[in-house]
Write a protein that holds these residues in place. Structure first.
Motif, PDB file in Angstrom:
ATOM      1  N   HIS A 127      11.930  -1.019 -15.015  1.00 30.00           N
ATOM      2  CA  HIS A 127      10.865  -1.706 -14.284  1.00 30.00           C
ATOM      3  C   HIS A 127      11.087  -1.659 -12.779  1.00 30.00           C
ATOM      4  CE1 HIS A 127      14.147  -4.489 -15.054  1.00 30.00           C
ATOM      5  NE2 HIS A 127      13.786  -5.136 -13.958  1.00 30.00           N
ATOM      6  N   ALA A 128      12.327  -1.485 -12.374  1.00 30.99           N
ATOM      7  CA  ALA A 128      12.619  -1.472 -10.933  1.00 30.99           C
ATOM      8  C   ALA A 128      11.972  -0.273 -10.257  1.00 30.99           C
ATOM      9  CB  ALA A 128      14.129  -1.459 -10.703  1.00 30.99           C
ATOM     10  N   LEU A 129      11.755   0.778 -11.018  1.00 34.13           N
ATOM     11  CA  LEU A 129      11.131   1.962 -10.429  1.00 34.13           C
ATOM     12  C   LEU A 129       9.723   1.638  -9.941  1.00 34.13           C
ATOM     13  CD1 LEU A 129      12.394   4.426 -13.172  1.00 34.13           C
ATOM     14  CD2 LEU A 129      13.130   4.410 -10.770  1.00 34.13           C
ATOM     15  N   ALA A 130       9.123   0.664 -10.594  1.00 33.80           N
ATOM     16  CA  ALA A 130       7.759   0.277 -10.223  1.00 33.80           C
ATOM     17  C   ALA A 130       7.714  -0.488  -8.902  1.00 33.80           C
ATOM     18  CB  ALA A 130       7.152  -0.568 -11.341  1.00 33.80           C
ATOM     19  N   GLU A 131       8.868  -0.821  -8.389  1.00 38.09           N
ATOM     20  CA  GLU A 131       8.877  -1.507  -7.090  1.00 38.09           C
ATOM     21  C   GLU A 131       8.508  -0.548  -5.957  1.00 38.09           C
ATOM     22  OE1 GLU A 131      10.799  -4.752  -6.259  1.00 38.09           O
ATOM     23  OE2 GLU A 131      11.764  -5.144  -8.193  1.00 38.09           O
TER      24      GLU A 131
ATOM     25  N   ARG B  92      19.084  -3.355  -5.583  1.00 42.64           N
ATOM     26  CA  ARG B  92      18.661  -3.663  -4.220  1.00 42.64           C
ATOM     27  C   ARG B  92      17.574  -2.687  -3.829  1.00 42.64           C
ATOM     28  NH1 ARG B  92      21.180  -7.478  -5.384  1.00 42.64           N
ATOM     29  NH2 ARG B  92      23.090  -8.301  -4.440  1.00 42.64           N
ATOM     30  N   VAL B  93      16.498  -3.239  -3.344  1.00 42.00           N
ATOM     31  CA  VAL B  93      15.363  -2.419  -2.932  1.00 42.00           C
ATOM     32  C   VAL B  93      15.308  -2.374  -1.412  1.00 42.00           C
ATOM     33  CG1 VAL B  93      12.838  -2.336  -2.850  1.00 42.00           C
ATOM     34  CG2 VAL B  93      14.012  -2.884  -4.998  1.00 42.00           C
ATOM     35  N   THR B  94      15.236  -1.166  -0.872  1.00 41.13           N
ATOM     36  CA  THR B  94      15.054  -1.016   0.566  1.00 41.13           C
ATOM     37  C   THR B  94      13.759  -0.249   0.784  1.00 41.13           C
ATOM     38  OG1 THR B  94      17.450  -0.847   0.819  1.00 41.13           O
ATOM     39  CG2 THR B  94      16.110  -0.123   2.693  1.00 41.13           C
ATOM     40  N   ASN B  95      12.870  -0.830   1.571  1.00 39.72           N
ATOM     41  CA  ASN B  95      11.652  -0.120   1.946  1.00 39.72           C
ATOM     42  C   ASN B  95      10.772   0.265   0.758  1.00 39.72           C
ATOM     43  OD1 ASN B  95       9.823   1.035   3.629  1.00 39.72           O
ATOM     44  ND2 ASN B  95      11.147   2.692   4.345  1.00 39.72           N
ATOM     45  N   PRO B  96      10.182  -0.731   0.108  1.00 40.25           N
ATOM     46  CA  PRO B  96       9.400  -0.473  -1.107  1.00 40.25           C
ATOM     47  C   PRO B  96       8.151   0.377  -0.885  1.00 40.25           C
ATOM     48  CG  PRO B  96       9.280  -2.794  -0.485  1.00 40.25           C
ATOM     49  CD  PRO B  96      10.316  -2.175   0.393  1.00 40.25           C
ATOM     50  N   ASP B  97       7.725   0.538   0.381  1.00 41.63           N
ATOM     51  CA  ASP B  97       6.529   1.347   0.630  1.00 41.63           C
ATOM     52  C   ASP B  97       6.831   2.836   0.687  1.00 41.63           C
ATOM     53  OD1 ASP B  97       5.202  -1.033   0.874  1.00 41.63           O
ATOM     54  OD2 ASP B  97       5.594  -1.148   3.036  1.00 41.63           O
ATOM     55  N   ALA B  98       8.084   3.167   0.599  1.00 41.68           N
ATOM     56  CA  ALA B  98       8.500   4.552   0.839  1.00 41.68           C
ATOM     57  C   ALA B  98       7.871   5.525  -0.150  1.00 41.68           C
ATOM     58  CB  ALA B  98      10.026   4.648   0.748  1.00 41.68           C
ATOM     59  N   GLU B  99       7.731   6.749   0.318  1.00 41.96           N
ATOM     60  CA  GLU B  99       7.229   7.810  -0.559  1.00 41.96           C
ATOM     61  C   GLU B  99       8.376   8.629  -1.138  1.00 41.96           C
ATOM     62  OE1 GLU B  99       4.297  10.115   1.441  1.00 41.96           O
ATOM     63  OE2 GLU B  99       2.833   8.477   1.327  1.00 41.96           O
ATOM     64  N   VAL B 100       9.416   8.702  -0.351  1.00 44.61           N
ATOM     65  CA  VAL B 100      10.610   9.393  -0.848  1.00 44.61           C
ATOM     66  C   VAL B 100      11.659   8.331  -1.133  1.00 44.61           C
ATOM     67  CG1 VAL B 100      12.455  11.004  -0.283  1.00 44.61           C
ATOM     68  CG2 VAL B 100      10.100  11.477   0.447  1.00 44.61           C
ATOM     69  N   VAL B 101      12.027   8.223  -2.384  1.00 46.24           N
ATOM     70  CA  VAL B 101      12.884   7.105  -2.787  1.00 46.24           C
ATOM     71  C   VAL B 101      14.178   7.620  -3.411  1.00 46.24           C
ATOM     72  CG1 VAL B 101      13.060   5.065  -4.257  1.00 46.24           C
ATOM     73  CG2 VAL B 101      10.861   5.678  -3.203  1.00 46.24           C
TER      74      VAL B 101
ATOM     75  N   LEU C 229      11.986   6.513   4.166  1.00 44.32           N
ATOM     76  CA  LEU C 229      12.792   6.642   2.960  1.00 44.32           C
ATOM     77  C   LEU C 229      13.010   5.283   2.311  1.00 44.32           C
ATOM     78  CD1 LEU C 229      15.509   8.965   4.543  1.00 44.32           C
ATOM     79  CD2 LEU C 229      13.560   9.672   3.124  1.00 44.32           C
ATOM     80  N   GLY C 230      13.012   5.270   1.005  1.00 47.78           N
ATOM     81  CA  GLY C 230      13.298   4.038   0.287  1.00 47.78           C
ATOM     82  C   GLY C 230      14.561   4.178  -0.530  1.00 47.78           C
ATOM     83  N   ILE C 231      15.127   3.036  -0.884  1.00 47.93           N
ATOM     84  CA  ILE C 231      16.335   3.063  -1.729  1.00 47.93           C
ATOM     85  C   ILE C 231      16.185   2.084  -2.878  1.00 47.93           C
ATOM     86  CG2 ILE C 231      18.850   2.933  -1.772  1.00 47.93           C
ATOM     87  CD1 ILE C 231      18.945   2.951   1.223  1.00 47.93           C
ATOM     88  N   LEU C 232      16.459   2.587  -4.065  1.00 49.75           N
ATOM     89  CA  LEU C 232      16.696   1.698  -5.196  1.00 49.75           C
ATOM     90  C   LEU C 232      18.178   1.846  -5.513  1.00 49.75           C
ATOM     91  CD1 LEU C 232      15.890  -0.144  -7.553  1.00 49.75           C
ATOM     92  CD2 LEU C 232      15.371   1.928  -8.867  1.00 49.75           C
ATOM     93  N   ARG C 233      18.943   0.854  -5.083  1.00 49.19           N
ATOM     94  CA  ARG C 233      20.370   0.938  -5.339  1.00 49.19           C
ATOM     95  C   ARG C 233      20.708   0.085  -6.545  1.00 49.19           C
ATOM     96  NH1 ARG C 233      25.285  -1.510  -4.113  1.00 49.19           N
ATOM     97  NH2 ARG C 233      24.506  -3.075  -2.659  1.00 49.19           N
ATOM     98  N   LEU C 234      21.258   0.738  -7.557  1.00 53.79           N
ATOM     99  CA  LEU C 234      21.581   0.044  -8.800  1.00 53.79           C
ATOM    100  C   LEU C 234      22.987  -0.511  -8.721  1.00 53.79           C
ATOM    101  CD1 LEU C 234      20.281   2.800 -11.251  1.00 53.79           C
ATOM    102  CD2 LEU C 234      19.037   0.788 -10.428  1.00 53.79           C
ATOM    103  N   ARG C 235      23.103  -1.803  -8.902  1.00 51.43           N
ATOM    104  CA  ARG C 235      24.434  -2.398  -9.054  1.00 51.43           C
ATOM    105  C   ARG C 235      24.758  -2.478 -10.546  1.00 51.43           C
ATOM    106  NH1 ARG C 235      26.164  -6.739  -5.318  1.00 51.43           N
ATOM    107  NH2 ARG C 235      25.729  -8.163  -7.025  1.00 51.43           N
TER     108      ARG C 235
END
Ligand SMILES: Cc1ncc(C[n+]2csc(CCOP(=O)(O)OP(=O)(O)O)c2C)c(N)n1
Ligand SMILES: Cc1ncc(C[n+]2csc(CCOP(=O)(O)OP(=O)(O)O)c2C)c(N)n1
Ligand code: SF4
Ligand code: SF4
Ligand code: SF4
Ligand code: SF4
Ligand code: SF4
Ligand code: SF4
Ligand SMILES: [Mg+2]
Ligand SMILES: [Mg+2]
Lengths: 262, 90, 362, 178, 362, 262, 178, 90
Positions: free
Chosen positions: E303-307, E257-266, E289-295
């Motif tokens: 590749h999700a890091l590139a989001e 789940r991606v939250t706030n893909p424009d974030a600088e701090v993820v 703040l952004g979140i990459l939440r891994l399920r």
């Protein structure tokens, strides 16, 4: 000196529930060790994981609280590496007979000079009351919600078949007999196995109408049958109550043993 | 010797009330600060061990102590021995 | 002398007097050598009922003050992991020899591999740090077994000899030194608690039977050794000390060999593939090849990579799908090329030359 | 100079032992370097077993034999698996009675098993006969070295038999070379 | 409903009809729920003698065509590793729930941790690739258990639900769907060999008793299932297929789940720490703040890091010393900050805010 | 159809050494299965790791060659998940009684409806001849180079004590008796354990003066003593040779069992 | 609005059950969100046990209670471990007979154990009395909801007793608030 | 029926020479291409099974087959049955 001097007073009260037999069995074992005149500095208590296996933590000697089921394998290493140490093992029915069953039969086979005290409360106490390999058919536990359906082990029969030199069974009610049985164990070269039927009011008791500690004591008192009597009944072909707890000494022999000081 | 129950250790299981041949222990009635009903002692000077431990130099009877799962029962030295005084420790 | 026998001899030279094990190809000869030798030198050999019991017995023996060892291969190593964690947690010195064979599972029992390198690093539950050595010759089977004992005793922890079948079963010339430097266990000084560590994070050792009355448990414990299982601060401090005592010694205990530090193409290697690498580098002085040969793989000596300032690419030939290569990747900015070889045979010089070729043309 | 030897036969013929002995001879008594390796495997039990030795005057880096100069082949299956594609300039010693095929490289037929059974009376020493022939025909190690190595490795009480087998091998090796 | 119970219910919804297990805190409630439920729905519950036997029984059951599961925690998970390798090698679909507790060793049995993430990835001997999910709510204990079964069946391999004590023991609101999408095992078609895989690398499954007369072995085997243990080419092909079928599906099965893909701090997070992260991000919309939440954590969806094209730093809060953070490091060029929390408690919002502060000021 | 039709002809010859008893025991077991009229499509053979454990690989049914020591745990899963399948387990002394001892006693305790054939060659064959828990005191092996010193298990006694419904022992020499014992096992609900003394000429034989296959057969023939005779000698207090191999049926009972088709 | 509740007492008092019931009431019958957590541990057996519930109208992100608004304390040890440092604006319900200390925040003394033993005749329902008092004095959940949740969770045959205990608790809660 | 030894399977253990009541198997003398001394058959038509299998429609005796650890012993159908012809298969 009394058995109470063997305790780590700074760790009491222990974590066991009110009325749990483990404390009684600890007392009886220490009384035996004390009666033998063992030196606390040269005595090691070893255990696995479980309520019962917390016992060594309360004894003021070197003590090794290992992984679940492995107490006898660790103890084998201790004893073979330094046979001059006195080594006693505390274990539970789950620790000894479920996950630790293989080390149990192999320690008996090697007939290694250890005294093994099994606090058999017919349940996994520590993890909250699941069935164990000694849970009687029909008994309730969190993993036998409709009554246990697997046959249970006779630990004493296993120890005898596997080769132990001394095998006995008592209950936590029989404090004097237990003390004496442990003492015999300490004196017998080779493996000595003492099964002690123990009450777990919290888990086994609560589910199986033995919630009251005093009921448990009463249960042990009334259901126990001396081995001599049991043998007589069997020989005479007379019926034995199926829930009888046969107590007494089952074997005492002097087969070749390992880990005995040369 | 004087029989004592260590209140800090006793968890109120009442096994002592069951095993003493002299019925010296009676179920407690008042919860202590831990919520435990520590047994009360009924004329503990009757206890074999209280009476004779000094004489024999070793623990006599002692069934309650061996049985007590919480290592709460013990004896403390009384000097001088005062047979008449009743101490209720809980 | 065979590699596995050399390891047993190294252990004895290092002072090992207890061996508990269970046979498994291709490590069995270590146990067999111990079975022959131990009774002759007053040591104890015991064949346990399985690998779980083997390491348990070894831990128990170590607490009596004996230097102790076991040996195994993949499947047995997997079984030991729970008790390896126990040894880490209780800070029990001992040595585990893993002569690696082809996995996963029963795989190729008689073929060579280096597939357990990350298992050794991460295989027990919870956070851990380990010391692992990797020999590339029969001589090193001896030398690095000695070293494993010395590190285990110095840091109060298990140390791993991560050999491979090729080195374990190979027979070659070996010099048995007249004298080996042996580190002995530092006994716990009286007045200190059994888990009270000095600056290096390593507490003295309270040998059973010497009056310390120590409690040893795999539960989170305080400095006395008493279980304290719900105090987050204490747990964190304990785990950080256990991990730190090894990780912080990274530079001090690093053990590697650098060949040709000016090289642009640098091999990072350990174990039997290092033999192929050395052959290629010797045969092709013109190619400007360098070698970072790790004798100690964990903790990974990341600073050693800096010994090759001109490196444009690191080639990591391993008998696995690139396990140490993953670690190298974390530490360098130039490309890292894994050169995996599965199936049990040694990389051939030709294969390495092809890998060089490909790496250059990237 | 690096020389590579491969030995193959069936399980029970003592192929491994022969490799160990010749490696030992090189290292312990001829002051050379040698690395001995072998194929393990349950397959080795029924099928063809294989062992290899690299000899050199300098430390040996690459320990494996891929393309041997010298082959000792003691069974037909061993030939098929490990001998058939020997390189053209290799030399092969083969057990005359047990190997039916013949290679395209140079080869010597040694009646090792026949001699062992017939002349020496013990089939089990065929591998030692083969070793003698190997030494006599290739000189990978010296005769003194191989004799001492054989004595180190064989069971007590069989020294004599084995030395006789070795010498029978010398004779066969010399004959073949002629 | 409790997290652990939800996992059991999810399993049942996914079609699980065999559970073999051994009690261990903090996963026991999964087994207890199964003990109550299985007999009611015609399934089998068996409490085995230990964890080794548990996973063995589960593998055996799976070969009869039943969907099967076990649950455990750290020490039991360590014991299962050998047979996990067997399941990988024999391509046996099954689900393993690990409700993680504080390690190493017996550690903190009742406290939360995520210390087994790399163990799950690398813990069995030999090279391996695994599928592992990490729930952050009771709902996900249910949903991701269903998903674990579906992935296990789809890829003919074990799948792991790597929960933590907090999620396992938490009770919260959960919606039980009327319908769940269930993937069933693809039976082996006649005319195909039992280990003959199509393009996706996944062979059909020859259920025992259906006439395929299949041989199942942990040894390296050919497409018939027959052992071939000394053929390097076959071994390499087999291991590459086993690893490849999972690794190559990385993108297809990625679940995050991606939250706030424009974030600088993820934040990169999974499991219970994700709850703290979500709280902080919700409370501080101003911080960018952004979140990459891994399920799904393994195979790692790099590749999700590139989001997050603007990411200047990745913060990875975990209940371990930075296990997934290590993986993130391999894939990005910007700084990766591990935010470890040991000891069994959840990161507090304050701690995360402090970590953000520090990361910014670097 | 004959037992030979149960073989995977495409995998023969097998990897066992010349004269190894495993092949004979395989034949006898298949003959029993064949005599029972079992359907190969509904029969599963399970094993662990060892020479003996390679047996299922040569049988043309579903077969599960598992990890070392775990055969019975896997088999338990198979049988409980689908009790309509016929399940037979092949195992060795190392596989069953060393690393697998716990699963052995638990399978016996559960009395699960399996037939277990143990090829007991008193040694670890596969790994080249190390001592096993059944290696007799004094016997040579690569890990007992000065003679085994640990007491050995009596596998039959263990199986009886642990709860198996049917327990027998024969040797590889007794092909007909063995076939019949296995058949009884197949027919008995609950766990049937058949220990077969097996010859390993390569490893056990070579080190212990039983290198010749024919010597081994002779050994089995002469050392075996029928259980009835053994019992009689014991009852009469007469001496029994210490190396006697007591053969026959030790127990056959109908205690509650698991995994039986309802 | 997020509200955080912490309950503590000694093992056997039913602290966990109380937390489960109130959480259930919120989720199942009041349509709210709630997360219930607890401290496990062998320590919980002898010593103080603790459970916590977060209530909210929206989905709950952070599930743990660190600084509760409401505390229910049923033992002295529980007070010392989990109640002593309650924040100033919190509200604490304490079992009058079992907790000797008093906090610096607002508190209500509830004679839960006394009522359970005396009026209701079963010490075991002290936790339910406490729940009643909690609901009556704070309204974290509705009375209807808690009643239904209690009925869901208590053993068959004890429904009546428990409802009576709950209502006794209402009374005590109302009294206290006055 | 005709008794045959499968040369590809036989490993020459000679157990068959031990168990046959008719002593039909004799230790082999010539190594085959695998180096195995496969037993020789001495008038195999004497074998009970060779004679009576057809008649009874099942394997009789069969001890050698059951014993042979290498599954090398079997019977092949001969048609017509030729009692006089001696076949030595090795
Ligand atoms: C490998 C492993 N599996 C499971 C557990 C969880 N566990 C701890 S104690 C226990 C059971 C203990 O039962 P028993 O030995 O009878 O002791 P009791 O508590 O009844 O005295 C279990 C299953 C563990 N700690 N390690
Ligand atoms: C976990 C594990 N440990 C050890 C081994 C190595 N191993 C393979 S077979 C075997 C012994 C087999 O002995 P037994 O069961 O008696 O079989 P046999 O070969 O004698 O028939 C051992 C120790 C293994 N494969 N896996
Ligand atoms: S749970 Fe049972 S065994 Fe454990 S301490 Fe309590 S009463 Fe004793
Ligand atoms: S036996 Fe001990 S713990 Fe129990 S009531 Fe008596 S003094 Fe207290
Ligand atoms: S020592 Fe005996 S007499 Fe004295 S109080 Fe205890 S049980 Fe009673
Ligand atoms: S090693 Fe022994 S058990 Fe194994 S196949 Fe050979 S003879 Fe049989
Ligand atoms: S028993 Fe079988 S393998 Fe042995 S010699 Fe006879 S035919 Fe050949
Ligand atoms: S079947 Fe019987 S009679 Fe015929 S050859 Fe075999 S053992 Fe002899
Ligand atoms: Mg128990
Ligand atoms: Mg064997």
């Amino acid at each position: 000196m009394s058995f109470a001097d063997w305790l780590r007073a700074d760790r009491l009260p222990h974590i066991w529930c009110s009325g749990c037999s483990n404390g009684t069995i600890l007392n009886c074992t220490l009384a035996a060790v004390e009666a033998e005149g063992w030196d606390p500095d040269r005595t090691v208590f070893v255990s696995g994981i479980g309520c019962s296996s917390r016992a060594p933590g309360y004894i003021s000697t070197d003590s090794l609280h290992t992984t679940h089921g492995r107490a006898l394998a660790f103890a084998t290493g201790v004893k073979l590496a330094d046979p001059s140490l006195n080594v006693v093992v505390f274990t539970g029915d789950g620790d000894l007979a479920a996950i630790g069953g293989n080390h149990f039969i192999h320690a008996c086979r090697r007939n290694i000079d250890l005294t093994v005290v099994c606090m058999n409360n017919l349940i996994y106490g520590m993890t909250g009351g699941q069935g164990s390999p000694t849970t009687p058919i029909g008994a309730l536990s969190t993993t036998t919600p409709y009554g246990a359906s697997e046959p249970a082990f006779d630990l004493v029969a296993l120890a005898v078949a596997a080769g132990a030199n001394h095998v006995a069974r008592w209950t936590a009610y029989h404090v004097r007999e237990l003390e004496r049985a442990v003492q015999t164990g300490l004196e017998t070269p080779g493996l000595s196995f003492i099964e002690v039927r123990a009450g777990c009011p919290t888990n086994y008791g609560r589910k199986n109408r033995l919630r009251e500690v005093t009921d448990l004591a009463e249960y042990f008192r009334t259901k126990s049958m001396l081995k001599a009597k049991f043998d007589r009944l069997v020989a005479e072909g007379r019926p034995v109550p199926s829930d009888a707890i046969v107590v007494g000494e089952f074997v005492r022999r002097s087969n070749p043993a390992m880990g005995v000081v040369p | 010797m004087k029989l004592v129950i260590d209140e800090n250790r006793c968890k109120g299981c009442n096994l002592c009330t069951l095993v003493c041949p002299y019925r010296i222990f009676r179920p407690g009635t008042r919860a202590n600060r831990k919520g435990v009903l520590v047994p009360e002692l009924d004329r503990p000077e009757r206890c074999t061990n209280c009476r004779l431990q000094g004489l024999y130099g070793r623990t006599l009877c002692g069934v309650c102590q061996l049985t007590c799962p919480d290592q709460a029962i013990g004896w403390v030295r009384e000097r001088p021995y005062e047979p008449a005084k009743i101490e209720v420790e809980y | 002398m065979q590699g596995n026998t050399a390891s047993a001899e190294g252990a004895i030279a290092a002072g090992c007097r207890f061996f508990g094990g269970y046979p498994i190809t291709p490590s069995t000869e270590v146990a067999e050598a111990m079975a022959r030798r131990m009774p002759k030198i007053g040591g104890v050999f015991v064949q346990m009922e399985d690998e779980i019991a083997s390491i348990a017995a070894v831990i128990g023996a170590s607490w009596t003050g004996k230097k102790a060892m076991t040996s195994t291969s993949g499947p047995g190593f997997s079984l030991m992991l729970e008790n390896i964690g126990f040894a880490l947690m209780t800070e029990t010195p001992l040595v585990i020899v893993n002569v690696q064979r082809g996995g996963p599972s029963t795989g190729q029992p008689t073929m060579s591999a280096q597939g357990d390198m990350l298992q050794c690093r991460f295989g027990s539950h919870g956070d851990m740090a380990v010391i692992a050595l990797a020999p590339d010759s029969v001589q090193e089977m001896y030398d690095l077994t000695v070293k494993a004992f010395n590190l285990a005793e110095r840091f109060r922890c298990p140390a791993f000899l991560m050999a491979d079948e090729i080195i374990g079963h190979m027979r070659e010339r070996i010099e048995l030194p007249d004298h080996v430097d042996v580190v002995d266990r530092r006994p716990l000084e009286s007045g200190h608690l059994p888990y009270e560590a000095g600056e290096d994070g390593v507490p003295g050792f309270p040998v059973f039977g010497t009056g310390h009355r120590v409690h040893v448990t795999g539960l989170t414990h305080d400095e006395r050794g008493y279980p304290v299982t719900t105090d987050p601060v204490l747990h964190e401090a304990l785990v950080r000390r256990l991990v730190g005592k090894v990780e912080n010694a990274r530079r001090e205990i690093a053990d590697y060999r650098v060949t040709n530090p000016d090289a642009e193409v640098v091999f990072v290697c350990y174990g039997s593939p290092a033999r192929a690498v050395q052959q290629v580098v010797a045969d092709h002085p013109d190619l400007g090849l360098g070698i970072l040969r790790l004798r100690l793989v964990w903790p990974f000596p990341e600073h050693a990579l800096a010994e090759f300032p001109n490196a444009r690419v690191f080639l990591v030939p391993e008998q696995n799908l690139g396990q140490v290569a993953r670690e190298v990747e974390r530490h360098v900015l130039v490309p890292v090329v894994s050169v995996p070889k599965l199936g049990g045979e040694l990389h051939t010089p030709a294969e390495l030359l092809r890998a060089i070729e490909e790496a250059r043309s990237r | 100079m690096r020389r590579e030897l491969r030995l193959s036969g069936f399980g029970g013929q003592g192929i491994m032992l022969a490799a160990v002995i010749v490696g030992r001879a090189a290292v312990m008594y001829d002051g050379m370097y040698a690395v001995q390796t072998q194929v393990y495997g349950p397959e080795a039990r029924g099928g063809a077993s294989m062992a290899a030795v690299v000899f050199d005057d300098e430390p040996i880096l690459y320990p494996k034999v891929s393309d041997p100069d010298i082959l000792v082949i003691m069974s037909q299956e061993g030939f098929e698996k490990y001998g058939a594609n020997a390189r053209a300039d290799a030399l092969m010693l083969l057990d005359r009675g047990l190997v039916h095929s013949r290679p395209s490289c140079r080869y010597y037929e040694i009646p090792a098993t026949e001699d062992a059974r017939g002349i020496l009376g013990k089939v089990i020493v065929a591998n030692i006969v083969m070793l003698g022939a190997l030494v006599a025909s290739t000189g990978v190690v010296s005769r003194e070295a191989i004799e001492r190595a054989v004595l180190d490795q064989v069971p007590k009480g069989t020294e004599d038999l084995n030395l006789r087998a070795l010498r029978q091998g010398y004779t066969r090796g010399e004959e073949a070379r002629e």
